[in-house]
Scaffold this active site. Structure first.
Site, PDB file in Angstrom:
ATOM      1  CB  CYS A   1      36.023  25.007  50.487  1.00 35.53           C
ATOM      2  SG  CYS A   1      37.098  24.540  49.125  1.00 35.53           S
ATOM      3  CG  LEU A   2      37.014  30.324  47.190  1.00 37.69           C
ATOM      4  CD1 LEU A   2      38.113  30.978  46.364  1.00 37.69           C
ATOM      5  CD2 LEU A   2      35.864  31.298  47.417  1.00 37.69           C
TER       6      LEU A   2
ATOM      7  CG  HIS B   1      41.932  22.179  48.149  1.00 39.87           C
ATOM      8  ND1 HIS B   1      40.737  21.706  47.677  1.00 39.87           N
ATOM      9  CD2 HIS B   1      41.628  23.274  48.892  1.00 39.87           C
ATOM     10  CE1 HIS B   1      39.740  22.483  48.122  1.00 39.87           C
ATOM     11  NE2 HIS B   1      40.266  23.442  48.864  1.00 39.87           N
TER      12      HIS B   1
ATOM     13  CG  HIS C   1      40.937  24.395  53.552  1.00 43.33           C
ATOM     14  ND1 HIS C   1      39.618  24.264  53.960  1.00 43.33           N
ATOM     15  CD2 HIS C   1      40.888  24.585  52.208  1.00 43.33           C
ATOM     16  CE1 HIS C   1      38.824  24.360  52.900  1.00 43.33           C
ATOM     17  NE2 HIS C   1      39.566  24.565  51.832  1.00 43.33           N
ATOM     18  CD  GLU C   2      43.693  26.734  50.459  1.00 42.92           C
ATOM     19  OE1 GLU C   2      43.526  26.133  49.389  1.00 42.92           O
ATOM     20  OE2 GLU C   2      42.776  27.376  51.009  1.00 42.92           O
TER      21      GLU C   2
ATOM     22  N   GLY D   1      42.168  31.676  50.524  1.00 45.63           N
ATOM     23  CA  GLY D   1      43.173  30.707  50.117  1.00 45.63           C
ATOM     24  C   GLY D   1      42.702  29.979  48.872  1.00 45.63           C
TER      25      GLY D   1
ATOM     26  CD  GLN E   1      40.300  25.559  46.101  1.00 42.04           C
ATOM     27  OE1 GLN E   1      41.282  26.087  46.603  1.00 42.04           O
ATOM     28  NE2 GLN E   1      39.062  25.832  46.493  1.00 42.04           N
TER      29      GLN E   1
HETATM   30 CO    CO Z   1      39.204  24.905  49.822  1.00 41.97          CO
END
Ligand code: CO
Length: 170
Positions: A92-93, A138, A134-135, A45, A50
């Site tokens: 998370c990236l 962000h 989660h997204e 995701g 991000q």
């Molecule tokens: Co994330």
């Protein structure tokens, strides 16, 4: 247009992202570019902040109930939450190398807009619901580590400090 991941500590990740008012070529390019970034990083995701774009948009590509689900959502809103899923370690990236348990709702009702500008509504459960929550965090300037108890975040401080520095290197 080349987009790169930004990491923990970057200002854009702390902001509430702006609503998307129109879908133009630039936005569609952004979505495609986000898929490239996500797949290259082997993520499931990705939210626009991000890649340093403060817009309310996320994409995901996950396996859920043995089905592959690809989803892109503009201006997403969770209208209903139910249940409590306590123990699952999220990553998370933007916070590479760290994974910790985060409590999420089990089921959600999501509404938003797709790339064609159509309003869509989706009932999601399990992993899909978790990734969506989660997204959307962000988009509100929240990272999964922000949900941790203070003592846990304290323990992670040295690691988080290192991740923060990745912003200056790239
Ligand atoms: Co994330």
């Amino acid at each position: 247009m080349v987009h790169e991941l930004i990491y923990y500590g970057h200002d854009t990740l702390k902001k509430v992202a702006r609503e998307i008012m129109n879908i133009d070529g630039e936005l569609l390019q952004l979505i495609d570019s986000m898929y490239n970034v996500m797949y290259r990083a082997k993520g499931i995701g990705l939210a626009a902040p991000q890649v340093d774009v403060s817009k309310r948009l996320f994409i995901l590509d996950i396996e859920n109930d043995n089905k592959q689900i690809t989803l892109e959502m503009l201006n997403p809103v969770i209208k209903e939450f139910s249940g409590k899923w306590e123990s699952y370690e999220e990553g998370c990236l933007s916070v590479p190398g760290i994974s910790k348990e985060v409590v999420r709702s089990v089921e959600i009702l999501l509404s938003g807009v797709n790339r064609d500008g159509k309003e869509v509504e989706l009932e999601a459960g399990g992993m899909l619901a978790r990734v969506i929550q989660h997204e959307i965090d962000h988009l509100n300037g929240i990272l999964f580590v922000d949900h941790l108890e203070d003592y846990m975040r304290k323990e992670l401080r040295p690691e988080l400090k290192k991740i923060k520095k990745m912003n200056r290197l790239s």
